[in-house]
Write a protein that holds these residues in place. Structure first.
Motif, PDB file in Angstrom:
ATOM      1  N   UNK A 178       0.836  -1.187   0.000  1.00  0.00           N
ATOM      2  CA  UNK A 178       0.000   0.000   0.000  1.00  0.00           C
ATOM      3  C   UNK A 178       0.881   1.250   0.000  1.00  0.00           C
ATOM      4  N   UNK A 179       0.541   2.186  -0.861  1.00  0.00           N
ATOM      5  CA  UNK A 179       1.290   3.434  -0.877  1.00  0.00           C
ATOM      6  C   UNK A 179       1.979   3.748  -2.181  1.00  0.00           C
ATOM      7  N   UNK A 180       1.853   2.874  -3.178  1.00  0.00           N
ATOM      8  CA  UNK A 180       2.395   3.167  -4.498  1.00  0.00           C
ATOM      9  C   UNK A 180       3.895   3.412  -4.493  1.00  0.00           C
ATOM     10  N   UNK A 181       4.320   4.534  -5.116  1.00  0.00           N
ATOM     11  CA  UNK A 181       5.737   4.856  -5.242  1.00  0.00           C
ATOM     12  C   UNK A 181       6.406   5.009  -3.877  1.00  0.00           C
ATOM     13  N   UNK A 182       5.680   5.575  -2.915  1.00  0.00           N
ATOM     14  CA  UNK A 182       6.257   5.746  -1.581  1.00  0.00           C
ATOM     15  C   UNK A 182       6.574   4.386  -0.956  1.00  0.00           C
ATOM     16  N   UNK A 183       5.697   3.401  -1.165  1.00  0.00           N
ATOM     17  CA  UNK A 183       5.947   2.066  -0.658  1.00  0.00           C
ATOM     18  C   UNK A 183       7.162   1.452  -1.334  1.00  0.00           C
ATOM     19  N   UNK A 184       7.300   1.692  -2.632  1.00  0.00           N
ATOM     20  CA  UNK A 184       8.455   1.168  -3.368  1.00  0.00           C
ATOM     21  C   UNK A 184       9.752   1.810  -2.879  1.00  0.00           C
ATOM     22  N   UNK A 240      15.264  -8.286  -9.087  1.00  0.00           N
ATOM     23  CA  UNK A 240      14.636  -7.052  -8.620  1.00  0.00           C
ATOM     24  C   UNK A 240      13.821  -6.407  -9.734  1.00  0.00           C
ATOM     25  N   UNK A 241      12.789  -5.695  -9.323  1.00  0.00           N
ATOM     26  CA  UNK A 241      11.992  -4.883 -10.242  1.00  0.00           C
ATOM     27  C   UNK A 241      11.948  -3.473  -9.665  1.00  0.00           C
ATOM     28  N   UNK A 242      12.613  -2.550 -10.335  1.00  0.00           N
ATOM     29  CA  UNK A 242      12.700  -1.186  -9.819  1.00  0.00           C
ATOM     30  C   UNK A 242      11.459  -0.381 -10.186  1.00  0.00           C
ATOM     31  N   UNK A 243      11.166   0.616  -9.359  1.00  0.00           N
ATOM     32  CA  UNK A 243      10.046   1.520  -9.643  1.00  0.00           C
ATOM     33  C   UNK A 243      10.567   2.747 -10.389  1.00  0.00           C
ATOM     34  N   UNK A 244       9.665   3.591 -10.837  1.00  0.00           N
ATOM     35  CA  UNK A 244      10.049   4.742 -11.658  1.00  0.00           C
ATOM     36  C   UNK A 244      10.927   5.733 -10.914  1.00  0.00           C
ATOM     37  N   UNK A 245      10.744   5.833  -9.587  1.00  0.00           N
ATOM     38  CA  UNK A 245      11.494   6.825  -8.806  1.00  0.00           C
ATOM     39  C   UNK A 245      12.722   6.248  -8.118  1.00  0.00           C
ATOM     40  N   UNK A 246      13.079   5.015  -8.472  1.00  0.00           N
ATOM     41  CA  UNK A 246      14.300   4.441  -7.915  1.00  0.00           C
ATOM     42  C   UNK A 246      14.095   3.514  -6.733  1.00  0.00           C
ATOM     43  N   UNK A 257       5.559  -1.077   8.338  1.00  0.00           N
ATOM     44  CA  UNK A 257       4.815   0.149   8.028  1.00  0.00           C
ATOM     45  C   UNK A 257       5.710   1.369   8.215  1.00  0.00           C
ATOM     46  N   UNK A 258       5.593   2.323   7.311  1.00  0.00           N
ATOM     47  CA  UNK A 258       6.374   3.559   7.402  1.00  0.00           C
ATOM     48  C   UNK A 258       5.437   4.757   7.504  1.00  0.00           C
ATOM     49  N   UNK A 259       5.805   5.698   8.356  1.00  0.00           N
ATOM     50  CA  UNK A 259       5.056   6.958   8.511  1.00  0.00           C
ATOM     51  C   UNK A 259       6.042   8.105   8.284  1.00  0.00           C
ATOM     52  N   UNK A 260       5.837   8.854   7.197  1.00  0.00           N
ATOM     53  CA  UNK A 260       6.728   9.973   6.886  1.00  0.00           C
ATOM     54  C   UNK A 260       6.114  10.834   5.793  1.00  0.00           C
ATOM     55  N   UNK A 261       6.751  11.954   5.529  1.00  0.00           N
ATOM     56  CA  UNK A 261       6.337  12.816   4.430  1.00  0.00           C
ATOM     57  C   UNK A 261       6.992  12.276   3.164  1.00  0.00           C
ATOM     58  N   UNK A 262       6.218  11.765   2.218  1.00  0.00           N
ATOM     59  CA  UNK A 262       6.809  11.180   1.011  1.00  0.00           C
ATOM     60  C   UNK A 262       7.505  12.231   0.145  1.00  0.00           C
ATOM     61  N   UNK A 263       8.461  11.761  -0.639  1.00  0.00           N
ATOM     62  CA  UNK A 263       9.156  12.664  -1.566  1.00  0.00           C
ATOM     63  C   UNK A 263       8.190  13.218  -2.606  1.00  0.00           C
ATOM     64  N   UNK A 264       7.079  12.509  -2.814  1.00  0.00           N
ATOM     65  CA  UNK A 264       6.094  12.932  -3.824  1.00  0.00           C
ATOM     66  C   UNK A 264       5.035  13.866  -3.241  1.00  0.00           C
ATOM     67  N   UNK A 310      16.259  -0.429 -15.104  1.00  0.00           N
ATOM     68  CA  UNK A 310      15.177   0.521 -14.822  1.00  0.00           C
ATOM     69  C   UNK A 310      14.442   0.931 -16.087  1.00  0.00           C
ATOM     70  N   UNK A 311      13.131   0.994 -15.991  1.00  0.00           N
ATOM     71  CA  UNK A 311      12.333   1.435 -17.126  1.00  0.00           C
ATOM     72  C   UNK A 311      12.187   0.390 -18.196  1.00  0.00           C
TER      73      UNK A 311
END
Length: 356
Positions: A113-119, A145-151, A182-189, A230-231
């Motif tokens: 759960x969390x999309x890019x932030x989870x990745x 490994x399978x990388x996400x768009x934001x690294x 579980x992570x709680x933080x301000x995502x880079x996005x 990547x990509x």
């Protein structure tokens, strides 16, 4: 444990000592490693038995001397007080061990759960475990490994191996890491500075040293493809990456990090072997109603085992009510605090079960 069973362990230890002194045994590295681990497992028991026997002999001698000279009475009292401590230590050493404590492991980290932030957080967890492996001089290898768009990582599989035949291997330290983190933080996005909660899943299982679950080749579908970075960009001009599907269970593993198709196939089969072994263990555990061996297999925040709170620099393990405010150090590989708390809770539970 009765005296005959204890004598059996002492005899086994002596036999192992003789076998390990034989140069011919070391021609088979797998066998030597297995014997070495068992010897290392029994050695603390042997030392504890010898110390207890010696203390009892010393106490007997001190009592005899105290009857003639009161100066020995204090020594006798000290020895008498020491014996229950040594007996408790021996009882703990004789607790049934996890048979995989000396094993190496395969670990999977999956975004949830969390999309890019989870990745991105999955990437943080990967770095944390790699740094921990580095601190303990383990060999760490990313298998797939399978990388996400934001690294970050949508999923990543790695192998962690000890370089020595210690009875306390990689599994003994990391076996409780399976579950939802579980992570709680301000995502880079996040542009508004709001704290978000997301989760990544960790799956971990012992890597078998030798085949324990037979795999029928007819149950496998093996596909080859080109390794990609990547990509989705191709990083190899040949079809060296391998994907293996175990048809009866639907388990899929892949490996693209080795240089050749043969190497990737071998590593993928090794991971599949570990996955099937874990499935067999879980089925046996379920039949025996042994909840301790179960691991979370879904990335559902309600099943979380641990929370990483960045604003408070706090790490919390919900299974043992562990809490510390050194999250930055933990993410840099200083995991021993929380891992020790989990190991202590497990040991206390087993001691209580034995007493009951």
């Amino acid at each position: 444990m009765d005296s005959s069973s204890l004598k059996g362990l002492l005899d086994e230890h002596a036999q192992l000592e003789q076998q390990l002194a034989d140069p011919a045994v070391h021609a088979d590295q797998a066998r030597a490693r297995k014997l070495g681990r068992r010897y290392a497992e029994l050695s603390p028991v042997v030392r504890a038995v010898r110390e207890l026997d010696q203390t009892r002999d010393d106490l007997s001698a001190a009592k005899e001397l105290a009857a003639e000279d009161a100066a020995f009475a204090a020594e006798a009292d000290e020895l008498a007080a020491k014996i229950p401590q040594l007996e408790a230590k021996l009882t703990e050493l004789l607790l049934p061990r996890d048979p995989y404590d000396g094993s190496d492991v395969v670990m999977e980290i999956k975004s949830g759960e969390g999309g890019e932030e989870s990745a991105l957080f999955a990437g943080d967890l990967l770095r944390m475990y790699l740094r921990y492996a580095e601190r303990h001089n383990w060999k760490a290898e990313v298998l797939d490994s399978t990388e996400s768009d934001l690294g970050g990582y949508k999923d990543v599989t790695l192998s962690l191996k000890s370089k020595t035949a210690d009875v306390e291997g990689v599994w003994s330290r990391l076996k409780f890491e399976g579950g939802v983190h579980r992570v709680q933080r301000v995502p880079a996005t996040e542009s508004q500075g709001r704290i978000h909660t997301s989760a990544s899943g960790v799956l971990i299982y012992p890597e078998p040293e030798e085949v324990e679950v037979e795999i029928d080749p007819n149950d496998l579908r093996i596909d080859v493809f080109r390794s990609s970075g990547p990509g989705g960009q191709s990083v190899n001009t040949t079809d060296s990456a391998v994907r293996i599907t175990h048809l009866p269970t639907g388990i899929v593993v892949s490996c693209q990090n080795e240089k050749s198709q043969i190497q990737n196939r071998a590593r993928a089969l090794q991971v599949l072997q570990a996955r099937l072994q874990q499935v067999a263990e879980e089925e046996a555990a379920a039949k025996a109603s042994d909840a301790r061996r179960s691991q979370v297999r879904t990335v559902d925040r309600s099943e979380r085992v641990r929370t990483y709170n960045f604003p408070e620099n706090r790490i919390s393990d919900h299974r043992v009510n562990y809490k510390a405010y050194n999250l930055d150090q933990v993410l840099d590989g200083e995991l021993d605090g929380v891992l020790d708390a989990l190991a202590t809770a497990d040991r206390e539970e087993r001691l209580a079960s034995q007493a009951g």
